[in-house]
Design an enzyme around this catalytic site. Structure first.
Site, PDB file in Angstrom:
ATOM      1  N   PHE A 150       0.807  -1.229   0.000  1.00  0.00           N
ATOM      2  CA  PHE A 150       0.000   0.000   0.000  1.00  0.00           C
ATOM      3  C   PHE A 150       0.836   1.273   0.000  1.00  0.00           C
ATOM      4  O   PHE A 150       0.340   2.351  -0.316  1.00  0.00           O
ATOM      5  CB  PHE A 150      -0.949   0.008   1.219  1.00  0.00           C
ATOM      6  CG  PHE A 150      -0.277   0.422   2.510  1.00  0.00           C
ATOM      7  CD1 PHE A 150      -0.038   1.770   2.777  1.00  0.00           C
ATOM      8  CD2 PHE A 150       0.152  -0.509   3.447  1.00  0.00           C
ATOM      9  CE1 PHE A 150       0.602   2.164   3.954  1.00  0.00           C
ATOM     10  CE2 PHE A 150       0.790  -0.124   4.608  1.00  0.00           C
ATOM     11  CZ  PHE A 150       1.024   1.215   4.862  1.00  0.00           C
ATOM     12  N   LYS A 174      -1.227  -7.303  -8.985  1.00  0.00           N
ATOM     13  CA  LYS A 174      -2.221  -7.337  -7.903  1.00  0.00           C
ATOM     14  C   LYS A 174      -1.920  -6.155  -6.992  1.00  0.00           C
ATOM     15  O   LYS A 174      -0.957  -6.166  -6.233  1.00  0.00           O
ATOM     16  CB  LYS A 174      -2.059  -8.662  -7.149  1.00  0.00           C
ATOM     17  CG  LYS A 174      -3.289  -9.177  -6.438  1.00  0.00           C
ATOM     18  CD  LYS A 174      -3.802  -8.323  -5.327  1.00  0.00           C
ATOM     19  CE  LYS A 174      -3.050  -8.467  -4.035  1.00  0.00           C
ATOM     20  NZ  LYS A 174      -3.566  -7.529  -2.999  1.00  0.00           N
ATOM     21  N   GLU A 177      -5.122  -3.942  -1.767  1.00  0.00           N
ATOM     22  CA  GLU A 177      -6.564  -3.684  -1.684  1.00  0.00           C
ATOM     23  C   GLU A 177      -6.850  -2.350  -0.984  1.00  0.00           C
ATOM     24  O   GLU A 177      -7.961  -1.830  -1.060  1.00  0.00           O
ATOM     25  CB  GLU A 177      -7.283  -4.850  -0.992  1.00  0.00           C
ATOM     26  CG  GLU A 177      -6.824  -5.184   0.422  1.00  0.00           C
ATOM     27  CD  GLU A 177      -5.608  -6.108   0.471  1.00  0.00           C
ATOM     28  OE1 GLU A 177      -4.684  -5.947  -0.352  1.00  0.00           O
ATOM     29  OE2 GLU A 177      -5.571  -6.982   1.359  1.00  0.00           O
ATOM     30  N   SER A 227       5.329  -6.897   3.389  1.00  0.00           N
ATOM     31  CA  SER A 227       5.919  -7.212   4.697  1.00  0.00           C
ATOM     32  C   SER A 227       6.739  -8.506   4.627  1.00  0.00           C
ATOM     33  O   SER A 227       6.512  -9.346   3.742  1.00  0.00           O
ATOM     34  CB  SER A 227       4.795  -7.376   5.722  1.00  0.00           C
ATOM     35  OG  SER A 227       3.973  -8.455   5.329  1.00  0.00           O
ATOM     36  N   CYS A 282       9.782   1.612   3.302  1.00  0.00           N
ATOM     37  CA  CYS A 282      10.656   0.505   3.714  1.00  0.00           C
ATOM     38  C   CYS A 282      12.075   1.007   3.934  1.00  0.00           C
ATOM     39  O   CYS A 282      12.899   0.295   4.480  1.00  0.00           O
ATOM     40  CB  CYS A 282      10.633  -0.601   2.680  1.00  0.00           C
ATOM     41  SG  CYS A 282      11.335  -0.077   1.120  1.00  0.00           S
ATOM     42  N   GLU A 376       9.455  -3.341  13.012  1.00  0.00           N
ATOM     43  CA  GLU A 376       9.103  -2.298  12.039  1.00  0.00           C
ATOM     44  C   GLU A 376       7.822  -1.632  12.512  1.00  0.00           C
ATOM     45  O   GLU A 376       6.787  -2.291  12.635  1.00  0.00           O
ATOM     46  CB  GLU A 376       8.894  -2.921  10.657  1.00  0.00           C
ATOM     47  CG  GLU A 376       8.572  -1.892   9.595  1.00  0.00           C
ATOM     48  CD  GLU A 376       8.447  -2.489   8.202  1.00  0.00           C
ATOM     49  OE1 GLU A 376       7.827  -3.551   8.050  1.00  0.00           O
ATOM     50  OE2 GLU A 376       8.959  -1.851   7.254  1.00  0.00           O
TER      51      GLU A 376
HETATM   52  P1  NAD Z   1       1.544  -6.626   3.199  1.00  0.00           P
HETATM   53  O1  NAD Z   1       2.595  -7.662   3.242  1.00  0.00           O
HETATM   54  O2  NAD Z   1       0.484  -6.629   4.219  1.00  0.00           O
HETATM   55  O3  NAD Z   1       0.803  -6.672   1.773  1.00  0.00           O
HETATM   56  C1  NAD Z   1       1.523  -6.715   0.570  1.00  0.00           C
HETATM   57  C2  NAD Z   1       0.685  -7.445  -0.472  1.00  0.00           C
HETATM   58  O4  NAD Z   1       0.472  -8.782  -0.038  1.00  0.00           O
HETATM   59  C3  NAD Z   1      -0.677  -6.824  -0.678  1.00  0.00           C
HETATM   60  O5  NAD Z   1      -0.967  -6.809  -2.055  1.00  0.00           O
HETATM   61  C4  NAD Z   1      -1.607  -7.730   0.108  1.00  0.00           C
HETATM   62  O6  NAD Z   1      -2.883  -7.823  -0.462  1.00  0.00           O
HETATM   63  C5  NAD Z   1      -0.918  -9.086   0.041  1.00  0.00           C
HETATM   64  N1  NAD Z   1      -1.136  -9.906   1.247  1.00  0.00           N
HETATM   65  C6  NAD Z   1      -1.353  -9.466   2.522  1.00  0.00           C
HETATM   66  N2  NAD Z   1      -1.459 -10.513   3.363  1.00  0.00           N
HETATM   67  C7  NAD Z   1      -1.292 -11.630   2.631  1.00  0.00           C
HETATM   68  C8  NAD Z   1      -1.272 -13.025   2.936  1.00  0.00           C
HETATM   69  N3  NAD Z   1      -1.459 -13.464   4.174  1.00  0.00           N
HETATM   70  N4  NAD Z   1      -1.069 -13.898   1.935  1.00  0.00           N
HETATM   71  C9  NAD Z   1      -0.867 -13.469   0.679  1.00  0.00           C
HETATM   72  N5  NAD Z   1      -0.872 -12.155   0.319  1.00  0.00           N
HETATM   73  C10 NAD Z   1      -1.083 -11.245   1.281  1.00  0.00           C
HETATM   74  O7  NAD Z   1       2.314  -5.207   3.169  1.00  0.00           O
HETATM   75  P2  NAD Z   1       1.684  -3.740   3.226  1.00  0.00           P
HETATM   76  O8  NAD Z   1       1.156  -3.488   4.597  1.00  0.00           O
HETATM   77  O9  NAD Z   1       0.791  -3.505   2.066  1.00  0.00           O
HETATM   78  O10 NAD Z   1       2.999  -2.864   2.983  1.00  0.00           O
HETATM   79  C11 NAD Z   1       3.893  -2.492   4.005  1.00  0.00           C
HETATM   80  C12 NAD Z   1       5.064  -3.430   4.089  1.00  0.00           C
HETATM   81  O11 NAD Z   1       5.733  -3.503   2.835  1.00  0.00           O
HETATM   82  C13 NAD Z   1       6.119  -2.948   5.088  1.00  0.00           C
HETATM   83  O12 NAD Z   1       6.596  -4.053   5.803  1.00  0.00           O
HETATM   84  C14 NAD Z   1       7.209  -2.377   4.192  1.00  0.00           C
HETATM   85  O13 NAD Z   1       8.494  -2.372   4.752  1.00  0.00           O
HETATM   86  C15 NAD Z   1       7.130  -3.306   3.033  1.00  0.00           C
HETATM   87  N6  NAD Z   1       7.733  -2.725   1.847  1.00  0.00           N
HETATM   88  C16 NAD Z   1       8.971  -3.213   1.477  1.00  0.00           C
HETATM   89  C17 NAD Z   1       9.616  -2.661   0.395  1.00  0.00           C
HETATM   90  C18 NAD Z   1      10.978  -3.157  -0.007  1.00  0.00           C
HETATM   91  O14 NAD Z   1      11.476  -2.721  -1.026  1.00  0.00           O
HETATM   92  N7  NAD Z   1      11.629  -4.030   0.740  1.00  0.00           N
HETATM   93  C19 NAD Z   1       9.017  -1.621  -0.331  1.00  0.00           C
HETATM   94  C20 NAD Z   1       7.754  -1.171   0.060  1.00  0.00           C
HETATM   95  C21 NAD Z   1       7.120  -1.741   1.160  1.00  0.00           C
END
Ligand code: NAD
Length: 485
Positions: A150, A174, A177, A227, A282, A376
């Site tokens: 997000f 994808k 959401e 994450s 991140c 984090e």
């Molecule tokens: P998230 O992991 O909750 O969601 C990421 C994606 O995974 C979304 O599209 C979500 O719909 C999907 N998802 C969520 N739960 C899932 C599950 N149980 N099974 C399968 N798919 C699932 O992350 P977020 O809250 O949207 O974003 C924030 C996180 O992203 C932070 O931890 C941040 O550090 C990380 N991030 C990392 C980088 C990087 O380059 N390392 C860059 C941007 C964000």
């Protein structure tokens, strides 16, 4: 509801998903209901894979110099629609307009890089034996998928879209959401830029569709950004289906501040790193390792932090749950004996009372074992941990399971070099608080901040989005035969 319900984008058209599962899309700025997003199932994915597979033959056979013409036009369209896209991005994500503009500018830089790919994928050729040549070519993989978080509704999708498509793949993406609107608008810009139908598809949803992507035999490769918890799940599930997977995870980034650091530059950088995008990067500074006596710098950090005003130059965090979680971390650290120097709890913005804002927060005398030091937080919070020596600071940095970024603030070149070498992080800054490499350098962390080989952007993306075809060729019999031919 401000906008119509979100639809999937398949084969160049927006179509409604056949599902009765939906989630509201709520603006963190003011709590307004913006739209509703469908949580698609496997049947919707099937439509996207069918469209992408059908488009792959024509697109992959289009010479790369022609493919990148789409991205020259896309770049112009991003420039033309910059403020409209930025407004949408801020509305759904909560970041300030300036931060969203910077995000679109980064999309433009990523697209510029993609237009340079014909110069970088020329392959190699060598006469390896008399009359025999070996040559390599970068060949696209087929249908690939990109799953995004997000926090950057525009930039993270554009880490993958221009490169993967310019290299000849067809994509299913994808979106998060929580922020599906900006990407939908970008799909129309790609179409306007001349991208053939089916080359780019959006399927909205949650974990169900992510699992379906990992399992689908028609998808060759999956990139994931989000994450660490989910990055691990996607990496394990995708690779168990024998797919190529690159999964970027979360972070806890350490800034090491030494007594000889320039006070103003350090304070500005620390505050910009911890509070930019409301700490939801991140690459955000999560912990500051204060080596020796840096009290004057900490004082200046507090002064700078107080200039960061929610609703003005500080955006909202993504949701009520996120605000509650962040404030809980601060309270817990305080209860355990840390000192909150600047307190961002309990903030409301006049006229945007339903917005989810957290003010900049500086916590001093944090102990390395506290949750606020290790986990984090994903909010505008910096935890200051005092250390006596550089090696003590490095030991704390090295003990983190993450390894996205680290930075050092010093005027001493030798010390900076030492910390670059010893930090266990994929991206290191010297007097730079958010050390994001710019194109053509690639982006990617280490340890639990990334699973898989290579990086997601820059030159490294060529390796991820293509495979090598190696040919050994001999035409002329008069070249003779020896043991190597
Ligand atoms: P998230 O992991 O909750 O969601 C990421 C994606 O995974 C979304 O599209 C979500 O719909 C999907 N998802 C969520 N739960 C899932 C599950 N149980 N099974 C399968 N798919 C699932 O992350 P977020 O809250 O949207 O974003 C924030 C996180 O992203 C932070 O931890 C941040 O550090 C990380 N991030 C990392 C980088 C990087 O380059 N390392 C860059 C941007 C964000």
């Amino acid at each position: 509801m401000k906008y119509p319900p979100i639809q999937n984008f398949i084969n160049g058209e927006f179509i409604s998903a056949a599902t009765n599962r939906h989630l509201p899309v709520i603006s963190p700025v003011n709590g307004q209901l913006l739209s509703e997003v469908p949580l698609s199932g496997a049947a919707e994915l099937e439509k996207a894979v069918t469209a992408a597979t059908a488009a792959f033959h024509g697109w992959s056979k289009t010479p790369i110099k022609e493919r990148v013409q789409v991205f020259f036009r896309y770049k112009t369209l991003l420039e033309k629609h910059m403020h409209e896209l930025a407004a949408l991005c801020s509305e759904e994500n909560g970041k300030t307009h300036g931060e969203s503009v910077a995000e679109i500018e980064k999309c433009i830089e990523l697209t510029e890089f993609a237009t340079s790919l014909p110069q970088l994928v020329t392959g190699e050729i060598l006469e390896v034996s008399k009359g025999v040549e070996c040559r390599t070519e970068h060949v696209p993989l087929g249908v690939v998928a990109s799953i995004v978080p997000f926090n950057f509704p525009a930039m993270v999708p554009n880490w993958t879209i221009p490169n993967a498509l310019a290299l000849g793949n067809c994509m299913i993406i994808k979106p998060s959401e929580k922020v599906p609107l900006t990407l939908g608008r970008m799909a129309l810009l790609l179409k306007e830029a001349g991208l053939p139908d089916g080359v780019f598809n959006i399927v909205n949803g949650d974990s169900e569709i992510v699992n379906a992507i990992c399992d689908h035999p028609g998808i060759e490769a999956v990139s994931f950004v989000g994450s660490t918890k989910v990055a691990k799940l996607v990496y394990q599930r995708g690779t168990s289906q024998l797919k190529r997977v690159l999964a970027l995870g979360g972070a806890k980034n350490h800034l090491i501040v030494l007594p000889d650091a320039n006070t103003d530059m350090t304070a500005q950088n620390v505050v910009a790193s911890m509070s930019g995008c409301a700490g939801q990067r991140c690459m955000a500074a999560g912990a500051m390792l204060a080596v020796g006596n840096v009290d004057a710098i900490i004082e200046k950090i507090c002064l700078e932090a107080r200039k960061v005003i929610p609703g003005k130059n500080l955006g909202a965090v993504i949701s009520k749950e996120a605000k509650t979680r962040i404030e809980k971390y601060i309270t817990e650290a305080e209860t355990q004996g840390a000192k909150v120097l600047v307190d961002g709890r309990g903030v409301t913005v006049a006229g945007q009372e339903e917005g989810t804002f957290v003010g900049p927060t500086v916590i001093d005398f944090v102990k390395p074992e506290m949750a606020v030091a290790r986990e984090e937080i994903f909010g505008p919070v910096i935890s200051i941990i005092r250390t006596k020596t550089v090696d003590e600071a490095l030991a704390i940095e090295n003990a983190s399971p993450y390894g996205n970024a680290a930075a050092v603030f010093t005027q001493h070149g030798g010390m900076a070099r030492y910390i670059i070498e010893k930090a266990s992080a994929g991206m290191v800054g010297v007097n730079v608080g958010v050390p994001v490499p710019r194109e053509p350098f690639s982006f990617g962390g280490w340890n639990e901040s990334k699973f898989g080989v290579g990086d997601i952007t820059g030159k490294s993306s060529i390796t991820f989005w293509t495979r090598l075809k190696k040919s050994t060729i001999k035409w002329n019999p008069e070249a003779g035969i020896n043991w190597m031919s």
